[in-house]
Design a protein around this motif. Structure first.
Motif, mmCIF file in Angstrom:
data_model
loop_
_atom_site.group_PDB
_atom_site.id
_atom_site.type_symbol
_atom_site.label_atom_id
_atom_site.label_comp_id
_atom_site.label_asym_id
_atom_site.label_seq_id
_atom_site.Cartn_x
_atom_site.Cartn_y
_atom_site.Cartn_z
ATOM 1 N N PRO A 62 0.826 -1.237 0.000
ATOM 2 C CA PRO A 62 0.000 0.000 0.000
ATOM 3 C C PRO A 62 0.847 1.269 0.000
ATOM 4 O O PRO A 62 0.684 2.151 0.853
ATOM 5 C CB PRO A 62 -0.810 -0.139 1.287
ATOM 6 N N ILE A 63 1.759 1.369 -0.967
ATOM 7 C CA ILE A 63 2.638 2.538 -1.015
ATOM 8 C C ILE A 63 1.836 3.805 -1.318
ATOM 9 O O ILE A 63 2.000 4.842 -0.671
ATOM 10 C CB ILE A 63 3.745 2.331 -2.072
ATOM 11 N N GLY A 64 0.951 3.708 -2.322
ATOM 12 C CA GLY A 64 0.155 4.875 -2.688
ATOM 13 C C GLY A 64 -0.714 5.360 -1.549
ATOM 14 O O GLY A 64 -0.796 6.562 -1.276
ATOM 15 N N LYS A 65 -1.371 4.408 -0.845
ATOM 16 C CA LYS A 65 -2.218 4.792 0.288
ATOM 17 C C LYS A 65 -1.393 5.404 1.414
ATOM 18 O O LYS A 65 -1.835 6.328 2.092
ATOM 19 C CB LYS A 65 -2.981 3.575 0.796
ATOM 20 N N GLY A 66 -0.172 4.885 1.599
ATOM 21 C CA GLY A 66 0.702 5.444 2.630
ATOM 22 C C GLY A 66 1.091 6.883 2.322
ATOM 23 O O GLY A 66 1.118 7.742 3.214
ATOM 24 N N ILE A 67 1.378 7.148 1.050
ATOM 25 C CA ILE A 67 1.728 8.510 0.653
ATOM 26 C C ILE A 67 0.542 9.444 0.850
ATOM 27 O O ILE A 67 0.687 10.577 1.335
ATOM 28 C CB ILE A 67 2.199 8.533 -0.811
ATOM 29 N N GLU A 68 -0.653 8.979 0.501
ATOM 30 C CA GLU A 68 -1.850 9.802 0.680
ATOM 31 C C GLU A 68 -2.137 10.056 2.160
ATOM 32 O O GLU A 68 -2.543 11.159 2.536
ATOM 33 C CB GLU A 68 -3.041 9.116 0.016
ATOM 34 N N TRP A 69 -1.892 9.039 2.996
ATOM 35 C CA TRP A 69 -2.069 9.222 4.444
ATOM 36 C C TRP A 69 -1.080 10.250 4.977
ATOM 37 O O TRP A 69 -1.436 11.122 5.778
ATOM 38 C CB TRP A 69 -1.880 7.887 5.151
ATOM 39 N N LEU A 70 0.178 10.164 4.514
ATOM 40 C CA LEU A 70 1.192 11.124 4.941
ATOM 41 C C LEU A 70 0.818 12.535 4.489
ATOM 42 O O LEU A 70 0.978 13.502 5.245
ATOM 43 C CB LEU A 70 2.558 10.732 4.371
ATOM 44 N N GLU A 71 0.300 12.643 3.282
ATOM 45 C CA GLU A 71 -0.114 13.945 2.766
ATOM 46 C C GLU A 71 -1.216 14.552 3.627
ATOM 47 O O GLU A 71 -1.171 15.745 3.965
ATOM 48 C CB GLU A 71 -0.602 13.779 1.329
ATOM 49 N N LYS A 72 -2.205 13.740 4.012
ATOM 50 C CA LYS A 72 -3.297 14.235 4.852
ATOM 51 C C LYS A 72 -2.788 14.665 6.223
ATOM 52 O O LYS A 72 -3.216 15.686 6.766
ATOM 53 C CB LYS A 72 -4.366 13.161 4.994
ATOM 54 N N CYS A 73 -1.859 13.889 6.792
ATOM 55 C CA CYS A 73 -1.293 14.248 8.101
ATOM 56 C C CYS A 73 -0.536 15.573 8.032
ATOM 57 O O CYS A 73 -0.675 16.428 8.918
ATOM 58 C CB CYS A 73 -0.364 13.139 8.588
ATOM 59 N N LEU A 74 0.249 15.745 6.995
ATOM 60 C CA LEU A 74 1.000 16.988 6.848
ATOM 61 C C LEU A 74 0.064 18.182 6.690
ATOM 62 O O LEU A 74 0.292 19.247 7.276
ATOM 63 C CB LEU A 74 1.942 16.887 5.642
ATOM 64 N N MET A 75 -0.997 18.001 5.910
ATOM 65 C CA MET A 75 -1.951 19.088 5.724
ATOM 66 C C MET A 75 -2.692 19.411 7.021
ATOM 67 O O MET A 75 -3.008 20.566 7.295
ATOM 68 C CB MET A 75 -2.960 18.712 4.635
ATOM 69 N N THR A 76 -2.934 18.381 7.832
ATOM 70 C CA THR A 76 -3.672 18.593 9.079
ATOM 71 C C THR A 76 -2.839 19.325 10.115
ATOM 72 O O THR A 76 -3.307 20.268 10.772
ATOM 73 C CB THR A 76 -4.141 17.243 9.646
ATOM 74 N N TYR A 77 -1.589 18.888 10.276
ATOM 75 C CA TYR A 77 -0.759 19.405 11.369
ATOM 76 C C TYR A 77 0.169 20.548 10.955
ATOM 77 O O TYR A 77 0.657 21.281 11.819
ATOM 78 C CB TYR A 77 0.081 18.265 11.960
ATOM 79 N N PHE A 78 0.448 20.676 9.668
ATOM 80 C CA PHE A 78 1.390 21.712 9.226
ATOM 81 C C PHE A 78 0.760 22.673 8.219
ATOM 82 O O PHE A 78 1.482 23.338 7.467
ATOM 83 C CB PHE A 78 2.639 21.058 8.601
ATOM 84 N N GLY A 79 -0.565 22.744 8.199
ATOM 85 C CA GLY A 79 -1.248 23.650 7.282
ATOM 86 C C GLY A 79 -0.789 25.094 7.386
ATOM 87 O O GLY A 79 -0.477 25.725 6.362
ATOM 88 N N PRO A 80 -0.715 25.683 8.600
ATOM 89 C CA PRO A 80 -0.241 27.072 8.714
ATOM 90 C C PRO A 80 1.185 27.264 8.199
ATOM 91 O O PRO A 80 1.507 28.321 7.636
ATOM 92 C CB PRO A 80 -0.325 27.340 10.229
ATOM 93 N N PHE A 81 2.039 26.257 8.386
ATOM 94 C CA PHE A 81 3.412 26.353 7.883
ATOM 95 C C PHE A 81 3.430 26.427 6.361
ATOM 96 O O PHE A 81 4.159 27.235 5.768
ATOM 97 C CB PHE A 81 4.225 25.153 8.370
#
Length: 277
Positions: free
Chosen positions: A7-26
């Motif tokens: 599940p490489i693609g799903k892992g990348i999408e999960w990482l993308e969502k996490c980054l957007m959630t926690y580092f959106g202001p950055f």
């Protein structure tokens, strides 16, 4: 034997969502800074009339590269203006200059760290290999996800695509400094900072400059690709011409890109040679 798909693609999408959630202001801050840089450079390039800026660049070309370079500059820039592509060309140049400056500001320190630490080099080298072999179009996807459409994701994608030569050649240039010279500096009690700024960087400067020149050229090669995600400039004209099968319009925009590329390449090369002498 059927092996389940990783599940490489799903892992990348999960990482993308996490980054957007926690580092959106950055990411919003980065968007504002880069957008401001591009707008500022574009405003500076378009503030003066095309003829005045052409004369300034021609004088600079003569000072750096003598009359042949100046002749090419004046003919090339007047041709761009005649084709009605002056403002789009300045937009593309602003994108290229922004990406190049940021790539150098990031790449040179990383290259210095690689030269001073074998561990850092072993970590960074595979990342650079990945960055240089991954198709440039792939960089557009996360750039758009984090920074929406427009010129900013184009700059981000250009930085990722263009930064490896600066890092690699900075590392190489410092590592090629003669060990005897480094030992002599140590013998005279030089600090690490003195050794770096007064010995290693000056000697490695020609190699570092070659890397910077390659970074600029690679940034320019992303102009057309960046137009696919909303970046304005000559690349948008090329993309529009391709999508509408307008060969003539595409050729005209291509000529403008070639002229800018040759000017940037020759001027930076001549400038770096002048610094060496």
């Amino acid at each position: 034997m059927n092996i389940p798909k990783l599940p490489i693609g799903k892992g990348i999408e999960w990482l993308e969502k996490c980054l957007m959630t926690y580092f959106g202001p950055f990411f919003d801050l980065i968007h504002a800074v880069i957008g401001g840089m591009v707008s500022g450079i574009e405003a500076a390039l378009t503030f003066l009339p095309a003829l005045v800026l052409t004369l300034i660049i021609t004088a600079l070309a003569y000072w750096i590269g003598k009359w042949r370079m100046a002749l090419f500059a004046v003919i090339g820039l007047l041709l761009i203006d005649n084709l009605g592509l002056w403002n789009p060309s300045m937009q593309s140049l602003a994108l290229v200059l922004t990406a190049s400056v940021l790539a150098v500001l990031i790449g040179v320190p990383v290259g210095v760290l690689c030269a001073q630490s074998k561990t850092v080099q072993n970590i960074v080298t595979p990342v650079l290999d990945f960055m240089q072999t991954m198709p440039a179009f792939v960089y557009l996807l996360p750039a758009v996800s984090f920074f929406s459409l427009g010129v900013v994701p184009g700059v981000i994608a250009s930085i990722i695509f263009a930064i490896p030569p600066t890092i690699r050649l900075t590392n190489l240039g410092i590592r090629q400094v003669s060990p005897e010279l480094v030992e002599a500096a140590d013998a005279f009690g030089s600090t690490a900072g003195q050794k770096l700024f007064k010995l290693q960087l000056p000697i490695a400067l020609p190699t570092i400059m070659a890397g910077i020149n390659q970074t600029i050229m690679l940034s320019l090669s992303m102009v057309v690709i960046s137009s696919m995600i909303g970046a304005q400039g000559v690349g948008a004209y090329v993309y529009r011409a391709v999508s509408q099968a307008k060969t003539g319009a595409g050729f005209e925009a291509g000529i403008a890109i070639v002229i800018i590329a040759i000017l940037l390449d020759r001027l930076t090369q001549k400038l770096f040679k002048a610094k060496q002498s």
